[in-house]
Design an enzyme around this catalytic site. Structure first.
Site, PDB file in Angstrom:
ATOM      1  N   THR A 133       9.536   9.906   2.082  1.00 46.08           N
ATOM      2  CA  THR A 133       8.083  10.043   2.188  1.00 46.08           C
ATOM      3  C   THR A 133       7.456   8.671   2.361  1.00 46.08           C
ATOM      4  O   THR A 133       8.158   7.656   2.456  1.00 46.08           O
ATOM      5  CB  THR A 133       7.508  10.777   0.960  1.00 46.08           C
ATOM      6  N   TYR A 141      11.451   2.234  15.041  1.00 43.75           N
ATOM      7  CA  TYR A 141      10.133   2.060  14.429  1.00 43.75           C
ATOM      8  C   TYR A 141       9.508   0.736  14.825  1.00 43.75           C
ATOM      9  O   TYR A 141       8.308   0.536  14.631  1.00 43.75           O
ATOM     10  CB  TYR A 141      10.238   2.163  12.909  1.00 43.75           C
TER      11      TYR A 141
HETATM   12  N1  LIG Z   1      14.560  10.805  11.136  1.00 38.69           N
HETATM   13  C1  LIG Z   1      13.441  11.129  11.765  1.00 38.69           C
HETATM   14  O1  LIG Z   1      13.430  11.568  12.929  1.00 38.69           O
HETATM   15  C2  LIG Z   1      12.141  10.995  11.038  1.00 38.69           C
HETATM   16  C3  LIG Z   1      12.088  10.251   9.886  1.00 38.69           C
HETATM   17  N2  LIG Z   1      10.916  10.115   9.195  1.00 38.69           N
HETATM   18  C4  LIG Z   1      10.884   9.241   8.017  1.00 38.69           C
HETATM   19  O2  LIG Z   1      10.186   9.882   6.966  1.00 38.69           O
HETATM   20  C5  LIG Z   1       9.095   9.058   6.540  1.00 38.69           C
HETATM   21  C6  LIG Z   1       7.967   9.910   6.046  1.00 38.69           C
HETATM   22  O3  LIG Z   1       7.516  10.751   7.105  1.00 38.69           O
HETATM   23  P1  LIG Z   1       6.070  11.413   7.000  1.00 38.69           P
HETATM   24  O4  LIG Z   1       6.054  12.516   8.000  1.00 38.69           O
HETATM   25  O5  LIG Z   1       5.025  10.374   7.082  1.00 38.69           O
HETATM   26  O6  LIG Z   1       6.125  11.935   5.502  1.00 38.69           O
HETATM   27  P2  LIG Z   1       5.228  12.825   4.556  1.00 38.69           P
HETATM   28  O7  LIG Z   1       5.158  14.212   5.042  1.00 38.69           O
HETATM   29  O8  LIG Z   1       5.773  12.559   3.219  1.00 38.69           O
HETATM   30  O9  LIG Z   1       3.738  12.250   4.718  1.00 38.69           O
HETATM   31  C7  LIG Z   1       3.360  11.024   4.210  1.00 38.69           C
HETATM   32  C8  LIG Z   1       1.901  10.863   4.544  1.00 38.69           C
HETATM   33  O10 LIG Z   1       1.176  11.880   3.881  1.00 38.69           O
HETATM   34  C9  LIG Z   1      -0.041  11.361   3.388  1.00 38.69           C
HETATM   35  N3  LIG Z   1      -0.349  12.135   2.195  1.00 38.69           N
HETATM   36  C10 LIG Z   1       0.225  12.044   0.982  1.00 38.69           C
HETATM   37  N4  LIG Z   1      -0.291  12.949   0.151  1.00 38.69           N
HETATM   38  C11 LIG Z   1      -1.225  13.651   0.857  1.00 38.69           C
HETATM   39  C12 LIG Z   1      -2.123  14.715   0.554  1.00 38.69           C
HETATM   40  N5  LIG Z   1      -2.160  15.260  -0.678  1.00 38.69           N
HETATM   41  N6  LIG Z   1      -2.920  15.195   1.528  1.00 38.69           N
HETATM   42  C13 LIG Z   1      -2.886  14.649   2.770  1.00 38.69           C
HETATM   43  N7  LIG Z   1      -2.068  13.635   3.132  1.00 38.69           N
HETATM   44  C14 LIG Z   1      -1.253  13.146   2.169  1.00 38.69           C
HETATM   45  C15 LIG Z   1       0.222   9.887   3.127  1.00 38.69           C
HETATM   46  O11 LIG Z   1      -0.950   9.154   3.412  1.00 38.69           O
HETATM   47  P3  LIG Z   1      -1.654   8.215   2.289  1.00 38.69           P
HETATM   48  O12 LIG Z   1      -1.323   6.843   2.707  1.00 38.69           O
HETATM   49  O13 LIG Z   1      -3.073   8.593   2.434  1.00 38.69           O
HETATM   50  O14 LIG Z   1      -1.086   8.574   0.951  1.00 38.69           O
HETATM   51  C16 LIG Z   1       1.324   9.539   4.130  1.00 38.69           C
HETATM   52  O15 LIG Z   1       0.845   8.890   5.280  1.00 38.69           O
HETATM   53  C17 LIG Z   1       8.761   8.225   7.771  1.00 38.69           C
HETATM   54  O16 LIG Z   1       8.053   7.060   7.451  1.00 38.69           O
HETATM   55  C18 LIG Z   1      10.162   7.938   8.319  1.00 38.69           C
HETATM   56  O17 LIG Z   1      10.738   6.847   7.611  1.00 38.69           O
HETATM   57  C19 LIG Z   1       9.753  10.746   9.623  1.00 38.69           C
HETATM   58  C20 LIG Z   1       9.764  11.503  10.787  1.00 38.69           C
HETATM   59  C21 LIG Z   1      10.965  11.654  11.590  1.00 38.69           C
HETATM   60  O1  LIG Z   2      11.778   8.769  12.817  1.00 40.80           O
HETATM   61  C1  LIG Z   2      10.548   8.955  12.974  1.00 40.80           C
HETATM   62  C2  LIG Z   2      10.010   9.418  14.277  1.00 40.80           C
HETATM   63  C3  LIG Z   2      10.618   8.667  15.411  1.00 40.80           C
HETATM   64  C4  LIG Z   2      10.089   7.571  16.015  1.00 40.80           C
HETATM   65  N1  LIG Z   2      10.921   7.197  17.028  1.00 40.80           N
HETATM   66  C5  LIG Z   2      11.974   8.004  17.087  1.00 40.80           C
HETATM   67  C6  LIG Z   2      13.078   8.032  17.930  1.00 40.80           C
HETATM   68  C7  LIG Z   2      14.049   9.016  17.719  1.00 40.80           C
HETATM   69  C8  LIG Z   2      13.894   9.947  16.699  1.00 40.80           C
HETATM   70  C9  LIG Z   2      12.771   9.931  15.861  1.00 40.80           C
HETATM   71  C10 LIG Z   2      11.816   8.948  16.053  1.00 40.80           C
END
Ligand SMILES: NC(=O)C1=CN([C@@H]2O[C@H](COP(=O)(O)OP(=O)(O)OC[C@H]3O[C@@H](n4cnc5c(N)ncnc54)[C@H](OP(=O)(O)O)[C@@H]3O)[C@@H](O)[C@H]2O)C=CC1
Ligand SMILES: O=CCc1c[nH]c2ccccc12
Length: 280
Positions: free
Chosen positions: A239, A54
């Protein structure tokens, strides 16, 4: 015989810094990461989900320093994906950037770089196992591992993953159902990311429309309905949000008890509108 992977209690939901707060421009210090993490902890989040990839571990570290919360009150996860040739060194770097002496949870971020670099997954897992009991990592796990990947590390593992962090929401339920059953059968805690994806990517779709109607029925937000649905499937959400009111609301997701008929309706709506996995 695999030794049961013990480890600290994991607080949920986790507050993630890998999407909205992902550091695209590695040259710029992102004060918004510092402020968001501080707001999240000040409003009740105790689990922060980080990763080497990240690019913002230094900002998270500054937030933790500014917060000055006793270390044992927080649960910090990080993940390794870039520096898989020397995972011990990657952990040293992450701890230095975060300003921590230990991680509560350390994950292999994805099987992809192992396959790209022709490094066996079992080698990566062995490197994490070696860190256990050395004081720098309290529990270990994986992310984006599917059944075949989990089976691959199982052959040589002495400790099973404590968690598998995967994409999880109604529109990928079809892809994830068997993985869920596998992880539950092995007592691997399932963390779900992108729980709210349908609301963002398919706001006029069947899942979003149903979720919005249920939000009125249960008198909560549409986001919380999706977090409650994940909870009902035995998946713990990772989230994020920039909005303090959502931070406070997300922390109450376990209090929303959906009726089974509503859980099933959300699942069916997701299966009718299945999306490809984001495939990290
Ligand atoms: N291991 C991996 O490969 C991955 C890990 N992750 C982890 O998971 C975390 C969360 O992922 P993410 O996909 O962002 O999670 P979510 O699906 O929980 O989405 C969060 C986002 O949704 C928005 N949101 C919240 N409520 C609503 C709504 N009612 N309508 C529209 N948008 C809304 C928020 O914006 P707002 O600020 O407007 O509330 C926020 O940016 C990441 O930060 C990371 O740490 C994510 C992807 C891959
Ligand atoms: O974890 C959130 C999405 C992401 C950003 N960089 C990488 C690398 C490998 C797996 C997932 C991700």
């Amino acid at each position: 015989m695999l030794i049961a992977a013990l480890g600290p209690h994991i607080p949920f939901p986790a507050y993630g810094v890998g999407t909205a707060l992902y550091k695209n421009d590695k040259s710029r210090f992102q004060t918004e990461v510092v402020e968001s993490v501080k707001w999240a902890v000040q409003n009740g989040f105790t689990h922060i989900d980080c990763a080497e990839a990240y690019g913002n571990e230094e900002e998270v570290g500054i937030a933790l320093k500014d917060l000055d919360v006793p270390r044992e009150k927080l649960f910090i996860t990080s993940k390794v994906t870039t520096s898989i040739e020397d995972i011990s060194a990657a952990l040293t770097t992450s701890l230095k950037k975060l300003g921590l002496t230990y991680l509560d949870l350390f994950l292999l971020h994805s099987p992809k770089p192992f396959k790209e670099k022709n490094i066996p997954l079992s080698k990566g897992w062995e490197a994490l196992e070696k860190e256990l009991g050395q004081g720098r990592v309290h529990s270990i796990g994986v992310s984006n591992f599917y059944v075949k990947d989990l089976e691959e590390i199982k052959e040589k593992a002495t400790v099973p993953p404590r968690v598998n962090q995967i994409e999880f929401h109604p529109q990928v339920y079809t892809h994830m159902k068997s993985l869920l059953e596998y992880c539950k059968s092995k007592n691997i805690i399932i963390e779900g990311y992108s729980s709210l994806l349908p609301l963002k990517k398919d706001p006029d779709g069947t899942v979003s429309k149903l979720v919005k109607s249920l939000a009125s029925k249960y008198n909560v937000s549409d986001s919380l309905i999706l977090l409650a649905w994940s909870n009902a499937q035995g998946v713990f959400p990772v989230t994020t949000t920039s909005k303090v009111e959502r931070m406070k609301e997300f922390l109450s997701y376990k209090s929303v008890k959906l009726e089974q008929a509503d859980i099933d309706a959300i699942t069916a709506a997701g299966e009718e509108s299945t999306r490809p996995l984001q495939n990290f």
